[in-house]
Each structure stands twice: as structure tokens, then as C-alpha cells.
Design a protein around this motif. Structure first.
Motif, PDB file in Angstrom:
ATOM      1  N   SER A   1       0.815  -1.224   0.000  1.00 17.65           N
ATOM      2  CA  SER A   1       0.000   0.000   0.000  1.00 17.65           C
ATOM      3  C   SER A   1       0.841   1.264   0.000  1.00 17.65           C
ATOM      4  O   SER A   1       0.311   2.358  -0.190  1.00 17.65           O
ATOM      5  CB  SER A   1      -0.939   0.006   1.220  1.00 17.65           C
TER       6      SER A   1
ATOM      7  N   GLN B   1      -1.810  -7.389  -3.147  1.00 24.09           N
ATOM      8  CA  GLN B   1      -2.843  -6.956  -2.216  1.00 24.09           C
ATOM      9  C   GLN B   1      -2.315  -6.811  -0.793  1.00 24.09           C
ATOM     10  O   GLN B   1      -3.075  -6.528   0.132  1.00 24.09           O
ATOM     11  CB  GLN B   1      -4.016  -7.940  -2.233  1.00 24.09           C
TER      12      GLN B   1
ATOM     13  N   ARG C   1     -14.277  -3.312  -4.828  1.00 25.36           N
ATOM     14  CA  ARG C   1     -13.694  -3.057  -3.513  1.00 25.36           C
ATOM     15  C   ARG C   1     -14.727  -2.289  -2.702  1.00 25.36           C
ATOM     16  O   ARG C   1     -15.614  -1.656  -3.267  1.00 25.36           O
ATOM     17  CB  ARG C   1     -12.425  -2.208  -3.628  1.00 25.36           C
TER      18      ARG C   1
ATOM     19  N   ASP D   1      -5.271   6.574  -3.502  1.00 23.88           N
ATOM     20  CA  ASP D   1      -5.431   5.171  -3.871  1.00 23.88           C
ATOM     21  C   ASP D   1      -6.517   4.535  -3.016  1.00 23.88           C
ATOM     22  O   ASP D   1      -6.485   4.624  -1.778  1.00 23.88           O
ATOM     23  CB  ASP D   1      -4.119   4.423  -3.673  1.00 23.88           C
TER      24      ASP D   1
ATOM     25  N   ALA E   1      -7.214   1.411  -2.315  1.00 20.72           N
ATOM     26  CA  ALA E   1      -6.735   0.362  -1.419  1.00 20.72           C
ATOM     27  C   ALA E   1      -6.092   0.951  -0.172  1.00 20.72           C
ATOM     28  O   ALA E   1      -6.292   0.452   0.945  1.00 20.72           O
ATOM     29  CB  ALA E   1      -5.748  -0.548  -2.149  1.00 20.72           C
ATOM     30  N   LYS E   2      -5.332   2.027  -0.350  1.00 20.51           N
ATOM     31  CA  LYS E   2      -4.678   2.671   0.795  1.00 20.51           C
ATOM     32  C   LYS E   2      -5.716   3.318   1.705  1.00 20.51           C
ATOM     33  O   LYS E   2      -5.629   3.211   2.936  1.00 20.51           O
ATOM     34  CB  LYS E   2      -3.681   3.712   0.298  1.00 20.51           C
TER      35      LYS E   2
ATOM     36  N   ALA F   1      -7.477   0.577   3.612  1.00 18.21           N
ATOM     37  CA  ALA F   1      -6.634  -0.022   4.648  1.00 18.21           C
ATOM     38  C   ALA F   1      -6.613   0.809   5.923  1.00 18.21           C
ATOM     39  O   ALA F   1      -6.493   0.266   7.027  1.00 18.21           O
ATOM     40  CB  ALA F   1      -5.213  -0.206   4.122  1.00 18.21           C
TER      41      ALA F   1
ATOM     42  N   GLY G   1      -7.054  -4.079   1.203  1.00 22.71           N
ATOM     43  CA  GLY G   1      -7.429  -2.905   0.423  1.00 22.71           C
ATOM     44  C   GLY G   1      -8.903  -2.861   0.076  1.00 22.71           C
ATOM     45  O   GLY G   1      -9.311  -2.161  -0.849  1.00 22.71           O
TER      46      GLY G   1
END
Length: 307
Positions: free
Chosen positions: A55, A121, A184, A218, A220-221, A224, A235
């Protein structure tokens, strides 16, 4: 599942301990005690290292936030395992292997591509297998608890089949829909007894995260460090889901999105979520298959469980 209150104090102390231990010169230490089952610092760090690398987390507060979420996910996992043990629910290794084979087949990827995606991931193959086994166990646990407390009459299943057709989870918005989507999510729990103002506040928070992502952050970041779902450490990746298996509010949120776009916040049960569409596969007419009127239909155990 009735055992959570006894570990609250431990978790508050453990979260601080994990943060403080980041700079300590120790090989391992206990960071949580969940009704006698311990969670160690090495277990947390085993998941944190790959996540930070994948990440690109660098800010101490972001790393600390990810560390706390990993700890809470491990606590939830321990609680589920304890309840499953009490109910004599188990997961065999061949079930895990079959689930992995299904994932690779549905995504049409090789063993090497699968391993690469796991690393991208922020996880490892060993950790992924552990998490997948835990998810299968959790699913079995939920199914057993729900099945033991909910009775669905034949007439309810028949009406459902006449209205929506076999395999449908519920009402479908009109117009074309993909057959499958890969998405996601970022999920925030609605506190118990929350008023409308609190729900609006959560929606506003997720609306702000949506704008941040659209501004270049991002997904995913952001997931998280903000999502309260167990998949935050991946993510927010939910994998590939069949359109009929999603609830109507989620279908409505995803309909019309192009890959990469993020949905508006949507309330689903006791949570608020935003979704990012990664891929839409195929398309079909998602309108209801039949009207409620019609001859008797055969009720299968699979359709009863779906309803």
C-alpha cells in the motif's frame, strides 16, 4: 456470539501495546488475550509488513491505524473460531483448496498470477490461506446460527421464485446489469442506537473519502486505513461477485459505474459503504423473471437457503 464484552479492556490495552512495541527491541510479545487465546506481536507484524509494502504506507499514523485494524480483525477471527469450536464447526484443508481453485477458475488466472495478485494486495500465500479458512469458518458459523433461528415457509419461497426467478436474491433494478462484478469496498459500522444525525455523519465521512479517491488517493490505501471491514487489510477487495447475489441497494449503487469509479455512500443494514467497480463482466436483463401469479413451483433446499 456472547463472548465479546470480556475482551474489551484487553483490546484497549493491546492496541496501545502494539503501537508502543513498534520501536521496542523484542522478539515477540502478547498483544491481546481473547478469552484465553493469545494474539502475539509477530502475528500482527506478519500481516502488517506486506500490507505496508503493497500500500506504500509511510506516515506513522497510517501504519498505526493499519496495525490496529489488523489486531481487531485477528480478535474477531479468534471469537469466531471459539464459537465455531463450541458448536463443533470445522473447516477441512480440502475445502480451502477447493475455494482457492474456484477463485483461480472464476478469474481465469494461473497459479503464478494468483500468487502475484496476493502479494500485490499486501498479503502472503500463507496468510491468504489462513484468512480464507477463517472466512469459510465464519460463513459456516453464520449459516448455522441463521438456519437455526429462521423459518421460511414454502409459500414464501414460491412467491420469491415467481417474482424474481431461480437464483435471484431479491428485487432487481430495471435495465441492463453485468453478470458479475469485481469490486472493492470501504465499510463503516453504524453504532447501536445511532440517530439519523449520526448516520448522516458517517455518510458525510464516506463522501469525503470518495472525493479524496476521485482526487487521486489510492482506494486500497484509503480502505486499509479507514474501513472497518475485515478485508481492509486487503485494500477492501471483495473479489468477483455475481450480480443476483448482491442486495438491491448495492446493485443500485454500482449500476452505471465505469471501472475505476466510486459509488455514492449507501446504507446496507447496520453499515454504510462505498464501492469501487474494478471490472464488469457480461450483461443481462435484470428485470423480474415472473409475476407472483402462476402455478405451484418446486421448492429446493438451495432456494430456501437463499431466501
Amino acid at each position: 456470539m456472547g463472548r465479546r464484552p470480556s475482551i474489551f479492556l484487553w483490546i484497549m490495552l493491546a492496541a496501545a501495546a502494539v503501537s508502543a512495541a513498534a520501536s521496542a527491541q523484542v522478539l515477540d510479545r502478547i498483544v491481546a488475550n481473547v478469552n484465553g487465546d493469545i494474539i502475539t506481536l509477530s502475528e500482527v507484524n506478519e500481516r502488517l509488513g506486506p500490507l505496508v509494502k503493497a500500500s506504500g504506507l509511510t506516515a506513522p499514523k497510517d501504519i498505526d491505524g493499519a496495525r490496529r485494524k489488523i489486531l481487531m480483525a485477528l480478535v474477531d477471527q479468534k471469537l469466531a473460531e471459539q464459537e465455531a469450536e463450541r458448536l463443533e464447526i470445522t473447516v477441512e484443508e480440502d475445502e480451502v483448496q477447493a475455494a482457492i481453485a474456484q477463485i483461480k477458475a472464476s478469474n481465469k488466472i494461473t497459479d503464478q498470477e494468483f500468487a502475484s495478485k496476493i502479494l500485490q494486495q499486501g498479503s502472503t500465500l500463507a496468510t491468504f490461506r489462513k484468512d480464507l479458512k477463517a472466512e469459510i469458518l465464519r460463513s459456516k458459523l453464520v449459516q448455522k446460527v441463521v438456519r437455526s433461528s429462521v423459518v421460511v415457509a414454502d409459500v414464501e419461497v414460491e412467491n420469491h421464485l415467481r417474482r424474481y426467478g431461480p437464483g435471484a436474491a431479491g428485487p432487481q433494478p430495471s435495465g441492463p446489469a453485468p453478470q458479475q462484478v469485481r469490486v472493492r469496498n470501504i465499510l463503516i459500522l453504524i453504532p447501536e442506537n445511532a440517530n439519523e444525525g449520526a448516520v448522516r455523519g458517517i455518510m458525510a465521512r464516506l463522501g469525503k473519502l470518495k472525493k479524496d479517491i476521485e482526487g487521486g488517493e489510492d482506494f486500497a490505501k484509503v480502505a486499509a486505513t479507514n474501513s472497518e471491514a475485515p478485508n481492509a487489510v486487503q485494500g477492501g477487495d471483495l473479489g468477483t461477485i455475481s450480480w443476483p447475489d448482491m442486495s438491491p441497494p448495492v446493485q443500485a449503487a454500482l449500476r452505471g459505474l465505469r471501472p475505476g469509479q466510486v459509488s455514492e455512500p449507501v446504507v446496507v443494514g447496520n453499515v454504510v459503504q462505498i464501492f469501487q467497480l474494478l471490472q464488469a463482466i457480461g450483461s443481462k436483463d435484470s428485470g423480474p423473471a415472473q409475476t407472483p401469479e402462476g402455478p405451484p413451483v418446486q421448492v429446493s433446499d438451495q432456494e430456501r437457503e437463499r431466501v
